[in-house]
Design a protein around this motif. Structure first.
Motif, short mmCIF file in Angstrom:
data_model
loop_
_atom_site.label_atom_id
_atom_site.label_comp_id
_atom_site.label_asym_id
_atom_site.label_seq_id
_atom_site.Cartn_x
_atom_site.Cartn_y
_atom_site.Cartn_z
N GLY A 1 0.72 -1.19 0.13
CA GLY A 1 -0.12 0.21 0.21
C GLY A 1 0.76 1.18 -0.03
N PRO A 2 0.39 2.38 0.33
CA PRO A 2 1.01 3.72 0.25
C PRO A 2 2.02 3.71 1.28
N ALA A 3 3.14 4.26 0.75
CA ALA A 3 4.33 4.47 1.49
C ALA A 3 4.72 5.79 1.64
N GLY A 4 5.64 6.04 2.52
CA GLY A 4 6.11 7.48 2.71
C GLY A 4 7.60 7.59 2.45
N LEU A 5 7.96 8.74 2.14
CA LEU A 5 9.38 8.94 1.67
C LEU A 5 9.89 9.89 2.68
N GLY A 6 10.85 9.80 3.37
CA GLY A 6 11.62 10.54 4.25
C GLY A 6 12.88 11.21 3.73
N LEU A 7 13.03 12.37 3.61
CA LEU A 7 14.15 12.93 3.35
C LEU A 7 14.89 13.68 4.57
N GLU A 8 16.25 14.11 4.43
CA GLU A 8 16.88 14.69 5.52
C GLU A 8 17.97 15.51 5.17
N ILE A 9 18.19 16.71 5.47
CA ILE A 9 19.31 17.62 5.19
C ILE A 9 20.21 17.79 6.50
N ASP B 1 26.53 17.45 7.25
CA ASP B 1 27.48 16.79 6.72
C ASP B 1 26.93 15.56 5.79
N TYR B 2 25.66 15.65 5.66
CA TYR B 2 25.09 14.77 4.76
C TYR B 2 23.75 15.06 4.46
N LEU B 3 23.22 14.30 3.31
CA LEU B 3 21.79 14.06 2.98
C LEU B 3 21.43 12.76 2.91
N ALA B 4 20.09 12.64 3.34
CA ALA B 4 19.49 11.08 3.41
C ALA B 4 18.30 11.01 2.86
N ALA B 5 17.77 9.67 2.33
CA ALA B 5 16.37 9.52 1.89
C ALA B 5 16.08 8.26 2.44
N CYS B 6 14.70 7.94 2.57
CA CYS B 6 14.38 6.60 2.75
C CYS B 6 12.84 6.45 2.29
N VAL B 7 12.46 5.14 2.23
CA VAL B 7 11.16 4.79 1.87
C VAL B 7 10.63 3.91 2.90
N VAL B 8 9.63 4.13 3.62
CA VAL B 8 8.77 3.28 4.74
C VAL B 8 7.62 2.74 4.12
N ASP B 9 7.18 1.58 4.05
CA ASP B 9 5.77 1.24 3.65
C ASP B 9 4.79 1.18 4.85
N VAL C 1 11.37 -0.43 6.61
CA VAL C 1 12.01 0.53 5.76
C VAL C 1 12.50 -0.29 4.42
N ARG C 2 11.97 0.26 3.47
CA ARG C 2 12.25 -0.37 1.99
C ARG C 2 13.66 0.02 1.36
N HIS C 3 13.93 1.15 1.60
CA HIS C 3 15.15 1.74 0.88
C HIS C 3 15.73 2.85 1.72
N ARG C 4 16.99 2.68 1.94
CA ARG C 4 17.73 3.95 2.50
C ARG C 4 18.98 4.42 1.76
N VAL D 1 15.45 10.62 9.55
CA VAL D 1 15.12 10.43 8.19
C VAL D 1 13.89 9.32 8.03
N THR D 2 14.13 8.40 9.13
CA THR D 2 12.91 7.20 9.36
C THR D 2 11.85 7.68 9.82
N GLY D 3 11.94 8.60 10.97
CA GLY D 3 10.97 9.31 11.66
C GLY D 3 10.27 10.05 10.50
N ALA D 4 11.02 10.81 9.57
CA ALA D 4 10.09 11.70 8.55
C ALA D 4 9.26 10.65 7.83
N ALA D 5 9.81 9.54 7.14
CA ALA D 5 8.91 8.59 6.20
C ALA D 5 7.91 8.08 7.10
#
Length: 411
Positions: free
Chosen positions: A85-93, A96-104, A109-112, A388-392
């Motif tokens: 079903g619908p998933a969430g995209l988490g992003l972080e600035i 010293d880094y950028l991050a992204a993850c998808v949580v279903d 966590v499907r991808h980080r 980033v996980t909390g965001a997604a």
């Protein structure tokens, strides 16, 4: 009774019941049956069946293995949150880094992905363009393919307004940056995806709250990076303050006559317990090591010093000094808010074995009520990925708690 009001009340009741069913399924230890949901909620079986059918069609629930029965009769089909079903995209600035993850929808966590680089030499437009590219790559990853994205949430280390404008991010050198407009303008990856922007410590605290499955209801989450922030959770809810800007722990003063901080004030906690302060105090600042490598080295050196009982080793002294400063500031927070737990996150999580005892000792010396109500200092269960996980996770929880908008327009 005026007739036009009735459909509005019926729609509101349906929305409430849909959320109620979703929350029952999400909270269950095993896939519940329709009959069990009916018994737990007080809704009729016919109502539950109709709601479940709607949620199944909307890809919010899926049918699971039959629920075991102890008596006679055919076992009932269980219900689970839909992993497809619908998933969430988490992003972080971060600095010293950028991050992204998808949580279903199940919370998995499907991808980080993490892109490590100092963001300070670059303009907000350049940083957001890089983040847009990272988001595009994340959404194209094979383990994300086929998942509908319900929304995106971006964690930023700074003061964020409710409409996503970063008023001030001292460690990035940002002020009055309209992040949603700038990010969606960077490319087609986020076009049409609802975007929210929040403080990174707030989103990390929410991630921690839900990762612990109700284990904590009142705590301060301390996000340690180059900057130091805090997310405050009271009675199971994030406390944001009147304008949403609570938690600027890193800019509380340890010594009013101390070194000048990037925010312009003097003696801020970040100057004593931030990532760069710890590396500098440990004698590792001039080695030009990537921060992640330097922190691994700090943890290893601290462990070696602990085994040899060498409390005067530079890394141990650096961690003790940082923890003492943290404890002084956190004692004031505990005296003010009466929370029972401090959670050490970000870079502090892997360093917690050396930080936590000193923080607890400072709190014990300075908190008035500690004799009757001890304060526990714990490491984050999510570590460096909390924001980033909390965001997604915030995106998918919004769908789980209020599924009606998704059923209406998000399928």
């Amino acid at each position: 009774m005026p007739t036009p009001e009735s459909p509005l009340r019926q729609a509101g009741l349906r929305e409430h019941h849909l959320g109620l069913v979703m929350r029952q399924v999400a909270a269950a230890q095993r896939p519940p049956s329709r009959a069990e949901i009916s018994a737990a909620t007080g809704l009729t079986r016919a109502t539950v069946s109709a709601l479940v059918d709607e949620l199944l069609v909307g890809r919010l629930l899926s049918e699971a293995a039959p629920v075991p029965r102890t008596g006679a009769g055919r076992p009932a089909t269980g219900l689970a949150l839909a992993a497809h079903g619908p998933a969430g995209l988490g992003l972080e600035i971060n600095v010293d880094y950028l991050a992204a993850c998808v949580v279903d929808l199940t919370g998995a966590v499907r991808h980080r992905a993490v892109l490590r680089a100092d963001q300070r030499p670059h303009s907000p437009v350049e940083v957001l363009a890089r983040l847009g590219t990272l988001a595009e790559q994340t959404l194209a990853a094979p383990d994300v393919a086929g998942l509908p994205i319900a929304g995106a949430a971006l964690a930023v280390p700074g003061l964020v307004t409710r409409d996503g404008v970063v008023r001030l991010a001292p460690n990035l050198g940002w002020s009055d940056v309209d992040v949603p407009s700038a990010l969606t303008a960077t490319g087609a990856a986020l076009a049409g995806i609802p975007l929210t922007v929040d403080n990174e410590a707030n989103l990390a605290a929410l991630g921690e709250l839900h990762a612990r499955s109700g284990d904590l209801a009142d705590f301060v989450y301390v996000s340690g990076e180059i900057g130091v922030g805090a997310g405050i959770v009271l009675d199971g809810r994030l406390f944001r303050g009147a304008r949403g800007w609570s938690g600027e722990l890193g800019h509380m003063a340890v010594r009013p006559d101390g070194p000048t901080c990037r925010c312009g004030a003097r003696g801020c906690l970040e100057q004593y317990a931030g990532q760069e302060a710890i590396l500098r105090s440990a004698g590792l600042a001039g080695q030009q090591l990537p921060p992640a490598v330097a922190l691994q080295q700090i943890a290893q050196l601290a462990a070696d010093a602990q085994r040899s009982a060498d409390a005067q080793q530079p890394v141990r002294r650096a961690l003790t000094a940082a923890a003492s400063a943290l404890g002084v500031v956190l004692a004031g927070v505990v005296n003010l808010l009466d929370v029972e737990t401090v959670v050490l996150g970000g870079i502090y999580a892997p360093l917690a074995p050396w930080l936590a005892p000193v923080v607890e000792a400072e709190i014990g010396r300075r908190v008035l009520t500690v004799g009757w109500s001890p304060v526990t200092v714990r490491a984050s269960v999510l570590g460096a990925e909390a924001a980033v996980t909390g965001a997604a996770g915030a995106v998918v929880r919004a769908v789980r708690d209020h599924p009606a908008p998704w059923l209406t327009g998000g399928q």
